[in-house]
Every structure is written in C-alpha cells, then in structure tokens.
Scaffold this active site. Structure first.
Site, PDB file in Angstrom:
ATOM      1  N   HIS A   8     -17.683  19.090  19.936  1.00  0.00           N
ATOM      2  CA  HIS A   8     -16.882  18.626  21.078  1.00  0.00           C
ATOM      3  C   HIS A   8     -17.361  19.216  22.395  1.00  0.00           C
ATOM      4  O   HIS A   8     -18.085  20.205  22.422  1.00  0.00           O
ATOM      5  CB  HIS A   8     -15.382  18.919  20.875  1.00  0.00           C
ATOM      6  CG  HIS A   8     -14.999  20.366  20.826  1.00  0.00           C
ATOM      7  ND1 HIS A   8     -14.808  21.053  19.641  1.00  0.00           N
ATOM      8  CD2 HIS A   8     -14.734  21.277  21.800  1.00  0.00           C
ATOM      9  CE1 HIS A   8     -14.439  22.295  19.897  1.00  0.00           C
ATOM     10  NE2 HIS A   8     -14.396  22.465  21.213  1.00  0.00           N
ATOM     11  N   GLU A 137     -19.200  27.416  22.488  1.00  0.00           N
ATOM     12  CA  GLU A 137     -18.333  27.680  21.342  1.00  0.00           C
ATOM     13  C   GLU A 137     -19.122  27.349  20.078  1.00  0.00           C
ATOM     14  O   GLU A 137     -19.808  26.319  20.013  1.00  0.00           O
ATOM     15  CB  GLU A 137     -17.081  26.797  21.434  1.00  0.00           C
ATOM     16  CG  GLU A 137     -16.121  26.951  20.263  1.00  0.00           C
ATOM     17  CD  GLU A 137     -14.905  26.012  20.380  1.00  0.00           C
ATOM     18  OE1 GLU A 137     -14.640  25.472  21.483  1.00  0.00           O
ATOM     19  OE2 GLU A 137     -14.239  25.808  19.351  1.00  0.00           O
TER      20      GLU A 137
END
Ligand SMILES: C[C@@H](C(=O)O)C(=O)SCCNC(=O)CCNC(=O)[C@H](O)C(C)(C)COP(=O)(O)OP(=O)(O)OC[C@H]1O[C@@H](n2cnc3c(N)ncnc32)[C@H](O)[C@@H]1OP(=O)(O)O
Ligand SMILES: [Co+2]
Length: 148
Positions: A8, A137
């Site tokens: 994402h 991330e």
C-alpha cells in the site's frame, strides 16, 4: 533484502470521509473498505483497492490515514501539509524479523519493534532519512487465511 510486493501507499488526510468522496467520485474507486480505528498506531485507517494486473481488485491499496487524538507525528505532518499528502510506502516481506535484521545490518534506523499493522500482520517502519527521503513500512505478507 529482496524487494517485495508494494502492499500500500499511505496517504495522510485531515478527513477520511472527504477522501472517500474524492477516491470514489474523482478517481472512480469501486471498492473502498470500511474505515476503522487502529489505536495502537494512533490512526484511523481506510483502504481503497486498486486493480491488479488481472483486473481484479487485488492490486496495491491506498491506505488513507487520519490521526486519532494524541497522534503527534501525523498531526505535525498535516500541519506541514494541511490538505494531506503521500506519507509512506509499504512493501511486503516473507519474514519480518529477518527483514528487520537485514535493514539494521545495513545501518538503517528501524523505528521501534515490529507491531501489528492494519492487515493484522507484523510491521515496522524505517526512517525516511535512511531511505532516500521515503518513510518505508515493511509488512509481513499475510499467510493464506490470516490477516485481512
Ligand atoms: C496503520 C499502519 C499500517 O499500515 O499498518 C500505518 O501505516 S500507521 C502510519 C503512521 N505511523 C507512522 O508513521 C510510524 C512511523 N513514523 C514515525 O516514527 C515518525 O513519523 C518519523 C518518520 C520518525 C518522523 O518523526 P516526526 O513525526 O517527529 O517528524 P520530524 O518532523 O521530526 O521529521 C524528521 C525527518 O523526517 C522527515 N519526515 C517526517 N515524516 C516524513 C514522511 N512521512 N515522509 C518523508 N519524510 C518524512 C522530516 O522531513 C524530517 O526530515 P529532516 O531531518 O531532513 O528535517
Ligand atoms: Co501503512
């Protein structure tokens, strides 16, 4: 480290409700998940699906993030970017602990210990100043039947 799937792109927003309208009406998103609070991370989260190569809605997601009260870092990001903006990118890895050790061996600053992220698997962040300016991330790929 072997570059994994781009799970994402995190987009900070002052209003998930307004961003949902934008992704639906301007970008034509057809699958927007129900927003939910993730108090451990200090954020409200909403996933917007994009199509994968096969046309199914299984591609990289947009992760809308809005700060919950007390979240200083997203709040300060929104002070600098009042209408919101691209906040982080998230890549999948098969094993979070192996990935953490690899980044640390390269002298990259891993921010805290792995913790449960929005898909229910372990995640960690790497400092943007060690990553070409991109807050990164790293997320363990959900096993079949695990996560969401
Ligand atoms: C739900 C979960 C999930 O997907 O499962 C999520 O994504 S939660 C998503 C929200 N959670 C997180 O972001 C957790 C990890 N983030 C953090 O720990 C923090 O935000 C840091 C990345 C350490 C930034 O710290 P802080 O907010 O105190 O900012 P700061 O103003 O002191 O910034 C330190 C330096 O990093 C830069 N900087 C700050 N935020 C940045 C960002 N989003 N992208 C790129 N660079 C960024 C600043 O420009 C500054 O650069 P200079 O040094 O050059 O001036
Ligand atoms: Co994220």
């Amino acid at each position: 480290m072997k570059l994994g799937r781009l799970n994402h792109i995190g987009v900070a927003t002052p209003s998930i409700a307004d961003s949902i309208v934008f992704y639906r009406d301007v970008m034509g998103a057809t699958k927007i998940h129900q927003p939910f609070d993730l108090p451990e991370q200090g954020v409200k989260v909403c996933f917007v699906d994009t199509p994968g190569a096969d046309g199914a809605l299984n591609g990289t997601q947009i992760e809308l993030i809005e700060p919950l009260p007390g979240n200083a870092s997203i709040a300060s990001f929104l002070e600098k970017n009042p209408s919101g903006g691209q906040h982080h990118v998230c890549y999948e890895v098969p094993d979070i602990h192996v990935a953490k050790a690899e980044f640390e061996a390269l002298g990259k600053r891993v921010l805290g210990e792995p913790r449960i992220g929005a898909h229910g698997t372990l995640i960690f962040f790497v400092h943007p100043r060690d990553m070409g300016g991109v807050l990164t991330e790293i997320m363990e790929t959900p096993k079949p039947g695990e996560g969401h």
